[in-house]
Design an enzyme around this catalytic site. Structure first.
Site, short mmCIF file in Angstrom:
data_model
loop_
_atom_site.label_atom_id
_atom_site.label_comp_id
_atom_site.label_asym_id
_atom_site.label_seq_id
_atom_site.Cartn_x
_atom_site.Cartn_y
_atom_site.Cartn_z
CG LEU A 59 14.79 -56.56 18.88
CD1 LEU A 59 16.24 -56.79 19.33
CD2 LEU A 59 13.78 -56.62 20.46
CG ASP A 60 12.30 -50.03 20.82
OD1 ASP A 60 13.46 -50.28 21.29
OD2 ASP A 60 11.18 -49.49 21.60
CB SER A 61 16.68 -47.09 18.76
OG SER A 61 15.72 -46.38 19.20
#
Lengths: 411, 103
Positions: B46-48
């Site tokens: 997952l990205d931020s």
């Protein structure tokens, strides 16, 4: 992660995309010849990615005002507003913007980014809560980071979700500040401000509403004041943020408000206090541009005609677009590589657009962000649509011309 | 604290951990093996922004408020479950911070 590791991580994340053609982060225009034309790498391009909604960057009144100001007051102020950087012209522009909105006061900032940073971080302190839309601009997120208040995100353009989050905070001490945008910069969709204002009213006295009209100033509302005006809720919008770098055609930002004591921010909003003030030619350009905006509602009409033409044209070609017609037309693409390839192909054929890929986009979308100007003529929009059709078909993103008709005949 | 009350809290903590883990596994798909020691960013893909979106889902799932600055301290899935637990309402579950008060 250390400095070198971070640089490597960035290189590996974007290197493959940059290898597909130009580097979107280091594009360089050789010259800009009008609000809609430029030369890029020695090649003429039509500008469809500038936020120059009213096309005022080359307006003769604005240019004349800037030239006169630079001769009269010099090229820069070399100081902040609280030191030597306040000239009579800054005060005049603030008064004119307040009069334009029919609000009590305006505070200028040196960019729109700084206006969000300066106002939000100063208004909300420890013990307060900022409730922000998930699709908020980076300047809003950065402002929240700078503030000591708690930041809570609510689902994009979802007043019910906002109400639910406010209900969870019921009875807690501290002011609650709702932060939304008039038009969202990535997908071009607008906030349901009437519903959001109703949620704010029901939530109590210590709940405030701040609206960033960066992309809606000069675009929406009877006199161009933005989405707050268009939805008839200006009395509920406690703080309105705006920028000069879109419809106003220069650079700078502001906040306008009726809230008692608002101007105290001049003494504790750090991005107001500790950066150089707007240069004299910038202030003069903004003053002239506001006058043009007020005196020439036909620019707004023209902008909407162009927006409708481009949106309908791209939709007709089979591109997947943002949810509503707006001067920001978002073309959704299946993944970053497709966005980069289409972006490069369009430039090769003479159309400049903005590219936006995750994590700068909501929901990990890959987009081409096409922005429309009142200065585009019919021929430019027709030509741009033609180029989109060819490039899109060549990359297999849309059906080639004629296919749709053939398919419907078979059906 | 009586032993029974401690058991109740431990049981609630386990339930929260299991629920957080279930929701996260659903979000990232079956291809990744995730446990409480997994890093929320490095091990999930997952990205931020997606992590912030997931926290918003947890807020709605547990009807709680988790301010963004709390997420900054979260490294593992277990940390995230602890953040949820600290913000959960009632029944002797610990409350923490200004927005936890008054629930």
């Amino acid at each position: 992660m250390g400095i070198k590791q971070r640089a490597n991580a960035i290189r590996s994340a974007y290197g493959a995309l940059q290898a597909l053609g130009r580097d979107p982060t280091s594009l360089e225009f050789d010259s800009i010849t009008s609000p809609t034309r430029a030369v890029l790498d020695g090649k003429p391009v039509m500008l469809f990615g500038t936020n120059n909604y009213l096309g005022l960057t080359f307006d003769p009144h604005c240019i004349d005002a800037a030239v006169a100001a630079v001769r009269k007051f010099g090229a820069g102020t070399t100081g902040s507003r609280i030191a030597n950087g306040t000239y009579s012209e800054h005060r005049l522009l603030e008064a004119e913007i307040a009069a334009f909105y029919d609000k009590r006061a305006t505070i200028l900032y040196s960019t729109g980014y700084l206006a969000n940073l300066g106002v939000i971080s100063a208004l909300a302190e420890k013990g307060d809560q900022l409730l922000i839309d998930t699709d908020s601009h980076a300047s809003i997120y950065d402002a929240c980071k700078m503030s000591d208040a708690d930041t809570i995100r609510f689902r994009h353009n979802n007043p019910e979700n906002l109400a639910k989050r406010l209900a969870r905070l019921a009875g807690t001490p501290g002011d609650k500040i709702i932060v939304v945008e008039g038009i969202y910069s990535m997908l071009g969709d607008s906030a349901p401000l009437a519903e959001i204002a109703a949620v704010k009213r029901e939530a109590g006295d210590n709940v405030y509403l701040l609206v960033d009209e960066a992309h809606s100033l000069g675009v929406l509302g009877e006199t161009g004041r933005g989405k707050c005006q268009a939805d008839g809720v200006e009395a509920d919008c406690d703080y309105i943020i705006g920028t000069f770098s879109k419809s106003v055609g220069t650079t700078g930002g502001y906040c306008v408000s009726d809230v008692e004591g608002f101007e105290a921010l001049r003494s504790y909003s750090r991005p107001y206090m500790f950066t150089a003030s707007l240069t004299p030619p910038t202030v003069a350009t903004a003053r002239a541009a506001f006058r043009r905006m007020i005196e020439s509602p036909e620019l707004r009409e023209r902008l909407w005609q162009n927006s409708n033409r481009l949106y309908d044209g791209l939709a007709g070609l089979g591109f997947d677009l943002g949810p509503e017609v707006s001067p920001v037309v978002a073309v959704k693409l299946p993944e970053p590589k497709a966005a980069v390839m289409l972006w490069n192909a369009l430039i090769d054929a003479g159309v400049y657009t903005n590219i936006a890929i995750p994590p700068a986009t909501p929901n990990s979308l890959s987009l081409l962000r096409v922005s429309v100007s009142a200065a585009h003529d019919d021929e430019q929009i027709a030509k741009a649509l033609e180029i989109f059709a060819e490039a899109g078909a060549k990359l297999g993103l849309i059906s080639p011309p004629g296919d749709a008709a053939a398919a419907s005949r078979v059906a | 604290m009586p032993e029974g009350a401690t058991n109740v809290i431990m049981e609630q903590n386990n339930q929260i951990q299991t629920r957080v883990l279930d929701l996260l596994c659903k979000k990232v798909g079956a291809a990744r093996l995730i446990d409480l020691d997994s890093s929320v960013v490095d091990d999930t893909g997952l990205d931020s922004v997606s992590v912030m979106d997931f926290v918003m889902e947890l807020e709605d799932e547990f009807d709680i408020t988790i301010p963004l600055d709390q997420i900054a301290d979260v490294r593992t899935v277990g940390d995230l479950a602890n953040a949820v637990q600290a913000r959960s309402r009632g029944n002797g579950v610990a409350q923490d911070g200004p927005t936890g008060e008054g629930h």
